[in-house]
Design a protein around this motif. Structure first.
Motif, PDB file in Angstrom:
ATOM      1  N   SER A   1       0.812  -1.213   0.000  1.00  0.00           N
ATOM      2  CA  SER A   1       0.000   0.000   0.000  1.00  0.00           C
ATOM      3  C   SER A   1       0.843   1.259   0.000  1.00  0.00           C
TER       4      SER A   1
ATOM      5  N   ARG B   1      -0.088   4.290  -2.195  1.00  0.00           N
ATOM      6  CA  ARG B   1      -1.297   5.044  -1.911  1.00  0.00           C
ATOM      7  C   ARG B   1      -0.953   6.253  -1.060  1.00  0.00           C
ATOM      8  N   GLU B   2      -1.725   7.295  -1.291  1.00  0.00           N
ATOM      9  CA  GLU B   2      -1.568   8.496  -0.460  1.00  0.00           C
ATOM     10  C   GLU B   2      -1.850   8.152   0.998  1.00  0.00           C
TER      11      GLU B   2
ATOM     12  N   ASN C   1      -5.443  -1.454   1.087  1.00  0.00           N
ATOM     13  CA  ASN C   1      -5.918  -0.821  -0.157  1.00  0.00           C
ATOM     14  C   ASN C   1      -4.770  -0.606  -1.127  1.00  0.00           C
TER      15      ASN C   1
ATOM     16  N   ASN D   1      -5.003  -3.256  -8.186  1.00  0.00           N
ATOM     17  CA  ASN D   1      -5.111  -1.841  -7.846  1.00  0.00           C
ATOM     18  C   ASN D   1      -6.229  -1.479  -6.882  1.00  0.00           C
TER      19      ASN D   1
END
Lengths: 1003, 151
Positions: free
Chosen positions: A907, A910-911, A933, A986
């Motif tokens: 992850s 990811r932001e 995520n 994704n």
């Protein structure tokens, strides 16, 4: 009565009139009047005691009253004392709250009355005459009467209070004796007083008469005596010889014979008894004298006689005459004569036989007072006022005023005397003969005292007699009454009595309890108050009928009625009535009891009985069914026993013989049924076991259940192993044992075989374990040296590459530097690979520990451990509650490390990384998951995820050795769980693993 | 005592020695480093026997000891050091590539003062050396050593 006395009576009257409805007002008023009364009385009493004048006597007001009071206006001491006691009684009465104080009040009241009575008696018997010190004498008649009234009024007043009403006498006999004594005393006293009053009156009259007679005699006699004296004087004055001689002497012609003659005359008179005689000539010159003349007479009284006699006192009565010597030739001179009057002295003397206080007095009035000749008691001439201390005229005063009479009064000595008085002729003198009243009435007094003594004896004796007669009677009565009272008071039934008006007169304690009234409340209430309204008219009719006809239907019977309590509730009663009369009055008594509980009990009993009946009927039906059932079960039982495939028998624990046996028993042991029943336990046991059998049977005692494996012998001698289950039963009326036998010969054989095999197996297992352990050790050593030896060259490559880079950084170009860094990275990679491989293999070999592991704690630790990788990153953790599991702590930790670091790793692009960890129960297992995520994966290749060195991403995308998940799977499967994964490219991935629920609860 | 005491490095691999020395140098440790290539040599140095004429003037401030050594291995050396009255006061740091639990347990039970696993990456190695050296050679207070003249 003195003003203060009247005032005090008024105060007392006000006190009695104080309104008693308002207790506070009553108390204050009573205290006020009582105190005023007491104060006044105390002051007067003080005056009497200390002989001082305190100014309360209203002296001036009384000055014009003719009062025989020594201190005008002053209440007598007795009156004052009586008022003081009244005041005290009044004040005490307001404070009296117990019997003691009540008694004190009543005693005071009685004393007041006593004072009044004594005063009255005093008046009736003129007690002051009898007893000069009679203290109550100065009590005026109306004062005494007033006190008696006051006493009665107060006594009635005290009746209003409880303490005034308390019975003095607990016993009737005491009361009777007391009343009897009172009656006796009153009667005797009354009789005595009456008699004495009469006697006293008579005595007084007699005395008066006698004295008067005496006086009259004397007053008549005295002038005569005077007259005689005067005659003598006249003779002396008219003796011719005397005159002649005197004349001659005067003329000077005395030759001595004249004087001798005169002297002879003198002498002759002296011999006659004349005390002194003097002849004077016409010039007043003494011619001859003889005797002695009084020089200084104590008194000289001119008597209005023709001879102008003078009565003198000079140690005796002397009659003096001074007469002119007179004959036909004229006056020759004077003669002065003084002659004693012995007769007069005799007259004035106490007659013989008279008593001590007899006194005669002879006086005249001179200059507003009485001047008296010496008397018996007063040996010299004296004067005394005309009035006595009481302001009355003395008897003498009356006598000199010309009155004759008798009087009882205080004399000049202030003593009560009976006096007779009368004037002595016309001489201007008065004579009084008197005797002290005390002395006169002495005999009466003595008699009275005697009588009182006798009276006392009579009263005492009478009282004692009365008591001794009355007491046993009274005791009997009292006891009887007590018994009756006890009966009625202690009775548990209510007893109510009413009079002929239907008013309740008696209400016993049981009645109080039953009805809820206190006896006091019902005094005077009608019987109907205890009845329900519906009964009242019937009662009244019956009541009236009985009073009229004397016949009552309800009397003498026991009835069931209803009654009414104080709170209005009605309850059933059983009542019996009776009528009786006493002292002419009709009374009714009812004895009743509250039968509520009885009725309720009867009702309950009835209900119980009904219930019982139905139950009995029910039970009988049940019993019948049961009997039928039993018959059926008996048959069942028989079937069970007989048809049982296992041998069963019943034997007698004493004789060990068989009492019953089923077919299986007989068959199995090779006997017929009949044969079996003829043999005993011994016969089916091997001989060597028989002793043991006896012991065992004895031990069991017949009742205990028992289970055991024994050897039995069949008919053909074959020995079998039998499992025996036995129990004590009652069989045909005696103690027996029921036995079920299991032939376990085959089983035993099989068991033995198994045991043998087991032992063999264990041996093989031991061998196998040893082999495995050896293999493990080899592997251990292998991986140890691998890890150690493989790492060393790696370290060197990496280290020197680094050093090279640092040493020659100036000399190297960019691509050279790049190559160098690749080398260093590869080294690091390899190092990681080795570590992972090592741990993977260790995981496979390691011994699993079984602990209780807290998954949530573990996750927290792992997060801490991976803090380096989470620092500075935006991560949203969603960690749910995780349960405890059973497993190897370090292995499970590895699982979390791998899964979480994977989640973190994938992850990273990811932001905000969202990582979720939770657990759910599924089909009795615990399924944990780690969700991220991150990059996710293609589900097509999911099967490869958990393979060793299998990766679904390129090495330059995400670093990793591909061992992590394989490790996880290995560990989880060793724990008895499963792994699976789910993901989308994704969109993140979720990795699941299950673990069995922990078995044990608690630690 | 102003003179810096030596660091005794017991390591058989010459390459590892070189790396270690480079790391120490790069971290500016001024202490002299004495290298023994096996256990026997290390002990000879400490006792002053064999090829060493006498015991060192002052005992080392810390001993960095590898586990895997020929002849006498690290654990044996450790044992000997920690049983000698004089030598046991010297802090011993295991510097080895083995993270085996058994090795850890044995070392600690023999009384090792620290156990550092040689990381593969050189950067980390440098860091480990720096911290270890910093602590044991600089920060740590050593026990006063008796028996060595001038110590």
């Amino acid at each position: 009565m003195v003003l203060n006395t009247a005032l005090s009576f008024v105060l007392a009257a006000f006190a009695l009139l104080a309104p008693h409805r308002d207790p506070a007002l009553y108390r204050r008023a009573t205290i006020f009047y009582g105190s005023a009364l007491g104060l006044l009385a105390a002051l007067v009493l003080a005056e009497h005691i200390f002989h001082v004048d305190l100014g309360v006597d209203w002296t001036r007001l009384h000055a014009w009253l003719p009062d025989s009071n020594r201190n005008p206006g002053r209440m007598s001491a007795a009156t004052a004392a009586a008022f003081l006691m009244t005041g005290a009684a009044l004040i005490l009465a307001t404070r009296a709250h117990n019997r003691w104080m009540g008694t004190a009040v009543r005693v005071l009241t009685l004393l007041v009355g006593a004072i009044g009575v004594l005063g009255l008696i005093g008046h009736i018997v003129q007690a002051e005459l009898l007893f000069p010190q009679y203290w109550f004498a100065p009590l005026a008649l109306h004062t005494a009467g007033g006190f008696v009234l006051l006493c009665i009024a107060l006594w009635l007043r005290w009746q209003r209070f409880d303490w005034g009403r308390q019975a003095h006498f607990a016993r009737d006999d005491d009361r009777i004796a007391f009343v009897g004594a009172i009656v006796l005393v009153a009667t005797a006293l009354g009789a005595a007083i009456g008699t004495f009053a009469v006697v006293q009156g008579r005595v007084e009259r007699l005395v008066r008469e006698e004295l008067l007679n005496s006086v009259s005699r004397r007053t008549a006699l005295m002038p005569e005596l005077i007259q005689i004296g005067e005659t003598t004087a006249r003779i002396a004055a008219t003796r011719p010889a005397a005159i002649r001689n005197v004349r001659a002497i005067h003329a000077g012609r005395d030759d001595g014979s004249n004087i001798a003659n005169v002297k002879a005359v003198v002498q002759s008179f002296l011999e006659q008894g004349v005390r002194g005689i003097v002849y004077y000539d016409v010039d007043g010159k003494v011619v001859a004298r003889g005797g002695a003349l009084a020089t200084t007479p104590a008194i000289t009284v001119a008597l209005a006689t023709p001879g102008k006699a003078e009565l003198l006192w000079d140690q005796g009565f002397l009659l003096r005459h001074r007469l002119p010597l007179q004959d036909a030739a004229g006056r020759a001179g004077d003669v002065l004569l003084e002659q004693p009057l012995p007769m007069l002295a005799q007259l004035m003397e106490r007659p013989s036989g008279r008593t001590e206080s007899w006194e005669s007095g002879l006086c005249l009035r001179r200059e507003g007072e009485l001047v008296c000749f010496p008397t018996r008691f007063t040996k010299k001439v004296f004067s005394t006022p005309l009035l006595n201390s009481a302001g009355e005229r003395l008897p003498m005063t009356r006598a000199v005023s010309g009155e004759t009479g008798t009087i009882i009064t205080a004399d000049y000595r202030s003593q009560s005397v009976v006096a007779a008085y009368g004037p002595v002729g016309d001489l201007g003198l008065g004579m009084v003969l008197k005797m002290d009243a005390a002395e006169i009435f002495q005999p009466i007094r003595e008699q009275l005292q005697l009588a009182l003594g006798v009276l006392f004896v009579i009263v005492a004796g009478g009282t004692v007699l009365l008591r001794s007669r009355v007491r046993p009677l009274a005791t009997k009565l009292v006891d009887a009454e007590k018994r009756y009272r006890t009966l009625t008071d202690a009775a548990t039934d209510a007893i109510v009595s009413a009079d002929s008006r239907g008013t309740i007169v008696y209400f016993n304690p049981a009645a109080e309890q039953i009805f809820g009234y206190a006896a006091k409340e019902l005094a005077g209430e009608p019987l109907t108050i205890l009845m329900p309204a519906s009964y009242r008219s019937a009662h009244e009719r019956g009541f009236a009928r009985f009073l009229a006809t004397g016949k009552g239907e309800a009397l003498g019977k026991t009835l069931e009625l209803a009654a009414r309590r104080k709170d209005g509730s009605e309850f059933p009663i059983e009542i019996s009535l009776s009528a009786w009369s006493a002292a002419g009055e009709q009374f009714f008594t009812a004895i009743l009891r509250d039968i509520t509980s009885r009725k309720e009990a009867a009702e309950a009993l009835r209900r119980l009985n009904e219930e019982l009946e139905s139950r009995v009927a029910q039970r009988t039906a049940e019993l019948r069914a049961a009997l039928e059932e039993m018959g059926r079960s008996e048959r069942h039982y028989r079937m069970l026993f007989d048809a049982n495939p296992h041998p069963m028998w019943v034997y007698d624990p004493e004789a060990l013989n068989f009492l019953a046996a089923n077919n299986a028993a007989a068959q199995h042991y090779g006997y017929t049924r009949e044969e079996f029943l003829r043999i005993s336990l011994d016969d089916i046991r091997p001989p060597e076991d028989r002793a043991g059998v006896h012991t065992l049977v004895r031990q069991l005692g017949g009742g205990a259940s028992h289970r055991g494996i024994y050897r039995h012998v069949k008919k053909d001698g074959a020995v079998i192993d039998v499992e025996v289950i036995s129990d004590g039963i009652e069989f045909a009326g005696r103690k027996a044992r029921l036995v079920l036998a299991h032939d376990i010969t085959d089983r035993k054989r099989a068991e033995d075989e198994i045991r043998r095999l087991n032992a063999h197996l264990e041996e093989r297992v031991r061998q196998r374990t040893a082999e495995l352990e050896a293999v493990n050790r080899e592997l251990e050593a292998f991986s140890y040296s691998v890890s150690h030896d493989l790492r060393a060259p790696l370290r060197h490559i990496g280290g020197f590459a680094q050093l090279l880079g640092e040493e020659s950084s100036s000399a190297l170009n960019e691509s050279a530097k790049r190559y160098l860094s690749i080398i260093i990275d590869s080294v690091t990679q390899m190092g990681r690979l080795i570590d992972d491989l090592l741990s993977f293999s260790r995981m496979g070999r390691a011994e699993m520990h079984h602990d209780r592991v807290s998954m949530s704690a573990l996750v927290a630790e792992v997060r801490q451990q991976l803090a380096k990788e989470t620092d500075g990153r935006n991560i949203a953790w969603d960690i749910g509650p995780l349960p405890e599991v059973e497993g190897d702590r370090s292995m499970l930790r590895q699982v979390w490390v791998n899964l979480i670091s994977n989640a973190l790793k994938y992850s990273r692009p990811r932001e905000q990384a969202q990582i979720g960890i939770a657990c759910a129960e599924k089909n009795g297992e615990l399924e944990f998951y780690v969700r991220d995520n991150g990059a996710g994966f293609d589900m097509e290749y999911a099967g490869k995820l958990f393979g060793v060195f299998q990766r679904l991403h390129r090495a330059d995308e995400f670093e990793g050795t591909g061992v992590g998940l394989a490790n996880v799977q290995r560990i989880i499967s060793r724990h008895g769980g499963r792994t699976r994964a789910q993901g989308k490219v994704n969109e993140g991935a979720t990795f699941y693993f299950t673990l069995p629920r922990p078995q044990r609860s608690g630690s | 005592m102003t003179q810096l005491r030596a660091i005794l490095l017991v390591e058989d691999s010459a390459k590892d020695v070189e790396l270690a020395l480079a790391a120490l140098k790069k971290n500016n440790f001024a202490n002299p480093v004495v290298v023994a290539s096996d256990g026997v040599e290390a002990l000879d140095y400490l006792y002053g026997r064999g090829k060493f004429a006498s015991p060192p003037a002052s005992l080392p401030i810390v001993i960095l000891l590898d586990l895997k050594l020929p002849k006498k291995d690290g654990l044996e050396v450790l044992k000997e050091i920690k049983t000698d009255a004089r030598l046991k006061l010297i802090p011993v740091v295991m510097l080895t590539s083995s993270r085996e639990e058994a090795d850890l347990v044995k070392s600690y039970s023999l009384g090792v003062n620290a156990y550092v696993v040689k990381p593969v990456g050189f950067q980390q190695f440098m860091e480990a050396i720096r911290q270890t050296g910093n602590f044991w050679a600089v920060i740590n207070e050593t026990a006063p050593l008796a028996g060595a003249p001038g110590g």
